[in-house]
Design a protein around this motif. Structure first.
Motif, PDB file in Angstrom:
ATOM      1  N   LEU A 109       0.857  -1.191   0.000  1.00 18.52           N
ATOM      2  CA  LEU A 109       0.000   0.000   0.000  1.00 18.52           C
ATOM      3  C   LEU A 109       0.890   1.236   0.000  1.00 18.52           C
ATOM      4  CD1 LEU A 109      -2.844  -0.637   2.647  1.00 18.52           C
ATOM      5  CD2 LEU A 109      -3.014  -0.820   0.150  1.00 18.52           C
ATOM      6  N   ASN A 110       0.381   2.305  -0.601  1.00 18.30           N
ATOM      7  CA  ASN A 110       1.109   3.571  -0.587  1.00 18.30           C
ATOM      8  C   ASN A 110       0.616   4.507   0.510  1.00 18.30           C
ATOM      9  OD1 ASN A 110       2.703   2.889  -2.871  1.00 18.30           O
ATOM     10  ND2 ASN A 110       0.996   3.423  -4.215  1.00 18.30           N
ATOM     11  N   GLU A 111      -0.645   4.319   0.936  1.00 17.89           N
ATOM     12  CA  GLU A 111      -1.197   5.155   1.992  1.00 17.89           C
ATOM     13  C   GLU A 111      -2.210   4.350   2.796  1.00 17.89           C
ATOM     14  OE1 GLU A 111      -4.715   7.329  -0.644  1.00 17.89           O
ATOM     15  OE2 GLU A 111      -2.840   8.399  -0.236  1.00 17.89           O
ATOM     16  N   LEU A 112      -2.511   4.822   4.004  1.00 17.39           N
ATOM     17  CA  LEU A 112      -3.407   4.113   4.900  1.00 17.39           C
ATOM     18  C   LEU A 112      -4.824   4.061   4.349  1.00 17.39           C
ATOM     19  CD1 LEU A 112      -2.297   5.624   8.342  1.00 17.39           C
ATOM     20  CD2 LEU A 112      -1.728   3.361   7.445  1.00 17.39           C
ATOM     21  N   LEU A 113      -5.466   2.907   4.505  1.00 11.63           N
ATOM     22  CA  LEU A 113      -6.889   2.786   4.203  1.00 11.63           C
ATOM     23  C   LEU A 113      -7.697   3.308   5.393  1.00 11.63           C
ATOM     24  CD1 LEU A 113      -6.988  -0.803   2.659  1.00 11.63           C
ATOM     25  CD2 LEU A 113      -7.268   1.335   1.413  1.00 11.63           C
TER      26      LEU A 113
END
Length: 281
Positions: A270-274
């Motif tokens: 992932l590149n950023e938090l969900l």
């Protein structure tokens, strides 16, 4: 009678769903549940959620999280398998590779880009200290095609669940050089958003039914023998698998989901938090 479709890989993890359907347990509550096996794996499963050709799916945690981050409008409504998935790292039996280190810079067979075999190859590479940007993939679509491309040298190694590949290892088609467990729970139940929003009570009923079965699954008389026949596995392998596998009947807490998020980012999946509020129901 409400028609509902659910999909997943044709593996022993999902046998409780088929049992419940065969026993008419969903029909008792007015639910006509259809199960479809998806041998192509996670990439195809995510695609079917996206194009609304299924309502629910049992899908790899890392795969659906990655796809949700890329725009798949689905919710995670429950963890399904609490324990990690054991990914075997396989080469053709006649190949010259003898160690995991031998696989550096070699071509990787994956079912699809975005599939578990793809994402876990990145986890494995990072564990080995390799540059994941240098990984080279051969997309094979299916397990049978993975066998072909490893045997003809188009690809060099292939990652798939340890126990489901055991018959191929026993038949000396593959050799297993090692195991790479997922750093998180293996499978979740995913539901496309539009279906969930219109059928919240129905989804909860489905989960109640399957959870009752998975709580008791290991105590079913001769279930090891049944699975052995169903999946062409040795009974001792089924018993070993059952010993390390634990079904879940709960969803992620906010704290657990934050930990999962951080792990997926750490492993470059992932590149950023969900958002917990947007993904978990």
């Amino acid at each position: 009678m409400k028609y509902v479709k659910i999909i997943g890989v044709p593996e022993h993890f999902n046998f409780p769903w088929k049992m419940c359907i065969e026993n008419g347990e969903f029909q008792q509550y007015g639910i006509d549940l259809e199960w479809e096996d998806i041998p192509e794996g996670t990439g195809r499963i995510c695609e079917m959620l996206r194009n609304e050709t299924t309502d629910l799916a049992i899908v790899l945690t890392e795969g659906i999280c990655k796809d949700i981050s890329n725009g798949n409008e689905s919710y995670i409504v429950q963890k399904y398998i609490e324990t990690p998935l054991q990914w075997g790292i396989h080469v053709a039996h006649e190949s010259n590779y003898d160690s995991l280190e031998d696989l550096k810079g070699k071509k990787i067979a994956v079912s699809r880009l975005g599939s578990g075999s793809h994402l876990m190859s990145m986890v494995f590479a990072k564990q080995m200290g390799w540059d994941i940007n240098e990984l080279e993939y051969v997309v094979v679509q299916s397990f049978d095609n993975a066998i072909k491309v490893l045997q003809n040298g188009e690809a060099d190694y292939f990652m798939w669940e340890q126990f489901m590949t055991q018959p191929t290892v026993d038949a000396q088609i593959f050799r297993r050089l090692g195991i790479c467990p997922t750093p998180w729970s293996a499978f979740v139940v995913a539901v496309r958003k539009t279906f969930y929003d219109e059928n919240i009570a129905l989804v909860k009923q489905l989960l109640e039914i399957i959870n009752q079965t998975t709580r008791e699954f290991k105590q079913i008389p001769s279930i090891d023998q049944t699975l052995s026949v169903q999946f062409a596995q040795k009974v001792e392998n089924i018993r070993q698998w059952m010993g390390i596998t634990r079904w879940s009947q709960k969803n992620y807490s906010k704290k657990e989901f934050e930990t999962l998020n951080q792990s997926l980012i750490e492993w470059n999946l992932l590149n950023e938090l969900l958002s917990f509020e947007k993904v978990i129901k």
